[in-house]
Design a protein around this motif. Structure first.
Motif, PDB file in Angstrom:
ATOM      1  N   LEU A  12      -2.828 -13.530  13.216  1.00 36.84           N
ATOM      2  CA  LEU A  12      -1.942 -14.272  14.095  1.00 36.84           C
ATOM      3  C   LEU A  12      -0.827 -13.512  14.819  1.00 36.84           C
ATOM      4  N   PRO A  13      -0.092 -14.017  15.502  1.00 37.80           N
ATOM      5  CA  PRO A  13       0.922 -13.321  16.317  1.00 37.80           C
ATOM      6  C   PRO A  13       1.870 -12.325  15.431  1.00 37.80           C
ATOM      7  N   GLN A  14       2.356 -13.175  14.318  1.00 35.87           N
ATOM      8  CA  GLN A  14       3.191 -12.423  13.435  1.00 35.87           C
ATOM      9  C   GLN A  14       2.730 -11.032  12.716  1.00 35.87           C
ATOM     10  N   GLN A  15       1.298 -11.056  12.853  1.00 38.52           N
ATOM     11  CA  GLN A  15       0.607 -10.002  12.066  1.00 38.52           C
ATOM     12  C   GLN A  15       0.351  -8.858  13.014  1.00 38.52           C
ATOM     13  N   GLN A  16       0.259  -9.149  14.396  1.00 34.49           N
ATOM     14  CA  GLN A  16      -0.023  -8.422  15.487  1.00 34.49           C
ATOM     15  C   GLN A  16       0.977  -7.325  15.617  1.00 34.49           C
ATOM     16  N   VAL A  17       2.167  -7.573  15.198  1.00 36.44           N
ATOM     17  CA  VAL A  17       3.194  -6.429  15.159  1.00 36.44           C
ATOM     18  C   VAL A  17       2.777  -5.332  14.392  1.00 36.44           C
ATOM     19  N   PHE A  19      -0.082  -4.311  13.094  1.00 37.39           N
ATOM     20  CA  PHE A  19      -1.358  -3.833  13.936  1.00 37.39           C
ATOM     21  C   PHE A  19      -0.992  -2.785  15.090  1.00 37.39           C
ATOM     22  N   LYS A  20       0.003  -3.222  15.843  1.00 35.88           N
ATOM     23  CA  LYS A  20       0.421  -2.563  17.037  1.00 35.88           C
ATOM     24  C   LYS A  20       1.221  -1.336  16.505  1.00 35.88           C
ATOM     25  N   LEU A 153       4.436   6.293   9.093  1.00 36.25           N
ATOM     26  CA  LEU A 153       4.373   4.863   8.818  1.00 36.25           C
ATOM     27  C   LEU A 153       5.229   4.480   7.523  1.00 36.25           C
ATOM     28  N   GLY A 154       6.247   5.487   7.069  1.00 35.35           N
ATOM     29  CA  GLY A 154       7.054   5.220   5.829  1.00 35.35           C
ATOM     30  C   GLY A 154       6.424   5.148   4.395  1.00 35.35           C
ATOM     31  N   ILE A 155       5.354   5.621   4.409  1.00 37.62           N
ATOM     32  CA  ILE A 155       4.606   5.641   3.216  1.00 37.62           C
ATOM     33  C   ILE A 155       4.673   6.903   2.332  1.00 37.62           C
ATOM     34  N   ASP A 156       5.458   6.509   1.330  1.00 36.68           N
ATOM     35  CA  ASP A 156       5.694   7.781   0.440  1.00 36.68           C
ATOM     36  C   ASP A 156       4.927   7.585  -0.991  1.00 36.68           C
ATOM     37  N   GLN A 157       5.249   8.600  -1.818  1.00 35.47           N
ATOM     38  CA  GLN A 157       4.638   8.194  -2.961  1.00 35.47           C
ATOM     39  C   GLN A 157       2.903   8.246  -3.118  1.00 35.47           C
ATOM     40  N   LEU A 158       2.562   9.201  -2.296  1.00 38.52           N
ATOM     41  CA  LEU A 158       1.114   9.434  -2.130  1.00 38.52           C
ATOM     42  C   LEU A 158       0.465  10.370  -2.977  1.00 38.52           C
ATOM     43  N   SER A 159      -0.861  10.200  -3.420  1.00 38.03           N
ATOM     44  CA  SER A 159      -1.502  11.364  -4.035  1.00 38.03           C
ATOM     45  C   SER A 159      -2.781  11.502  -3.465  1.00 38.03           C
ATOM     46  N   ILE A 316       9.216  -2.730   4.558  1.00 42.32           N
ATOM     47  CA  ILE A 316       9.271  -1.966   5.566  1.00 42.32           C
ATOM     48  C   ILE A 316       9.270  -2.613   6.926  1.00 42.32           C
ATOM     49  N   PRO A 317      10.353  -2.753   7.761  1.00 39.35           N
ATOM     50  CA  PRO A 317      10.193  -3.178   8.995  1.00 39.35           C
ATOM     51  C   PRO A 317       9.335  -2.698  10.020  1.00 39.35           C
ATOM     52  N   VAL A 318       8.753  -3.437  10.786  1.00 35.69           N
ATOM     53  CA  VAL A 318       8.094  -2.910  12.121  1.00 35.69           C
ATOM     54  C   VAL A 318       8.749  -3.521  13.234  1.00 35.69           C
ATOM     55  N   PRO A 319       8.681  -2.872  14.325  1.00 38.89           N
ATOM     56  CA  PRO A 319       9.476  -3.267  15.642  1.00 38.89           C
ATOM     57  C   PRO A 319       8.715  -4.435  16.120  1.00 38.89           C
TER      58      PRO A 319
END
Ligand code: AMP
Length: 419
Positions: A12-17, A19-20, A153-159, A316-319
């Motif tokens: 939906l449009p609110q998900q497209q942000v 994906f973009k 993308l602001g993802i930390d705590q990665l292994s 985490i906000p996206v534009p």
């Protein structure tokens, strides 16, 4: 009432942000590392997947969407992106380009899995592949690209989990050692693993059943069975990772679910979840197996929905996607054509406008424009248009003024104007 098939969803449009945003970051990463975009068809010959992923793998045996077309050709919806890309590499003679050829894709993938959080029947992947060179530096380039993409993308705590599963020369010996180890305790394994022992012994190591996991702890490890070449390759990969400061954990039970992998395999997980965000590795025999010349390659794919899950869970906000700030309403039916004309003029000046449509009264149109978030409304009246002006209403201050039709853009905020 029809519903989207189980395990699929509408974006939906609110998900497209989301994906973009992810697509923007992934294409920036592709540019920074020199990977070019390629798109392949949604379906391919079934044989392409069964020969590459492996006739006995879970994906091929249980999860593929296979169908016959009207010409009786057996086709399959793409369950992953690497095999189609290798098919395209061979088909388009990319072997004659300077090597390695660096390619990336953004594609939907289809797997008949049991739908649950982070596991869908249609999902989306970004994948990056460097084809045509066996240099361990490329394994590390791919891992680094994946790591940087997540970080951006602001993802930390990665292994990062790493393993080497050897090559044509040393893998058979390892697989035999594995079979010998499991053979006396077959009856204590789950039914799936009993079948795996015959068909796909490497997958014995990553079964999720507690009894099987217990057995896997003591199982022989591929790292102890590598040939001289694979040992050297893996040592180089680790050395480069250390030089880049990328922390890794060796995981001797990491085997991945697709048969085409050789040497380096890796997965990147969140420390808080056992689901992989992405993974990949070398597939040095795949292109030859599909009919091309011997061509080493390495790649990585990440699931988009799993990234979105993380971004949402962590707030985490996206534009936001830009929306028109200007709405056009009209006074009486007679002004409707003028409103359409004005909207078209403004759009040709790159001002985004929403046109009031339907039979609302002027008050109704204004309310509607407000509910759509318009910052300005242009009120078109027939007599005013004839004299070359329209009324501009500021929706927050409710101020109105008459402005010349050709100068509207000058009265709008910079955000509404061409940029
Ligand atoms: P794989 O080819 O299985 O390594 O998949 C690559 C990435 O795609 C995984 O790390 C996941 O992020 C994602 N992925 C794989 N299968 C699914 C699925 N059924 N639903 C959602 N994401 C998936």
């Amino acid at each position: 009432m029809y519903q989207a098939p189980r395990g699929t969803s509408d974006i939906l449009p609110q998900q497209q942000v989301y994906f973009k945003h992810i697509a923007d970051k992934a294409s920036l990463a592709a540019y920074l590392y020199g990977y070019e975009r390629i798109d392949t068809p949604v379906f391919e010959d079934f044989g392409l997947f069964s020969h590459s992923i492996g006739e006995e793998t879970e994906i091929v045996v249980k999860e593929m969407y296979v169908f016959k077309d009207k010409g009786d050709k057996v086709l399959a919806l793409r369950p992953e992106g690497t095999a189609p890309l290798c098919r395209a590499y061979i088909e388009h003679g990319m072997g004659s380009l300077p090597q390695p050829v660096r390619l990336y894709y953004f594609a939907s993938a289809f797997r008949y899995e049991r739908p649950q959080a982070g596991r869908y029947r249609q999902h989306h992947q970004f994948g990056f592949e460097a084809i045509g060179d066996a240099d361990p530096a490329l394994d590390v380039e791919i891992i680094d690209l994946a790591w940087q993409l997540y970080t951006s993308l602001g993802i930390d705590q990665l292994s990062l989990y790493l393993n080497s599963i050897g090559c044509k020369a040393c893998r058979p010996g390892y697989v035999q050692a594995l079979k010998d180890y499991y053979s006396p305790q077959l009856s204590q394994l789950c039914p799936d693993c009993q079948a795996r022992w015959q068909r796909n012994p490497l997958r014995l190591l990553d079964c999720k059943q507690p009894a099987c996991q217990e057995k896997a702890v003591q199982a022989p490890q591929s790292l102890d069975h590598l040939c001289v070449y694979c040992r050297g390759h893996f040592a180089e990969v680790k050395r480069h990772l250390e030089a880049l400061g990328l922390p890794y954990t060796l995981n001797p039970r990491l085997v991945r679910g697709l048969d085409y992998y050789t040497n380096t395999v890796f997965e990147i997980q969140l420390r808080t979840s056992s689901l992989a965000l992405g993974g990949g590795g070398r597939y040095d025999n795949l292109i030859e197996q599909l009919g091309g010349k011997p061509t080493p390659a390495v790649g990585f794919a990440t699931g988009v929905e799993r990234i979105i899950g993380y971004l949402k869970e962590h707030g985490i906000p996206v534009p936001p996607s830009p929306r028109p700030e200007v709405a056009i309403v009209y006074l009486g039916e007679a002004a409707k054509s003028d409103a359409l004309k004005l909207a078209s003029e403004l759009r040709s000046e790159k001002v985004a406008v929403l046109l009031a449509a339907g039979g609302r009264s002027l008050k109704g149109q204004l309310r509607h424009a407000g509910s759509l978030g318009a910052r300005y409304v242009l009120i078109v009246a027939e007599d005013e248009m004839r004299s070359g002006t329209v009324t501009l209403r500021d929706m927050s201050s409710h101020e109105q003024k008459s402005v010349p039709r050709g100068e509207i853009a000058r009265f709008l905020s910079p955000k509404s104007q061409p940029g």
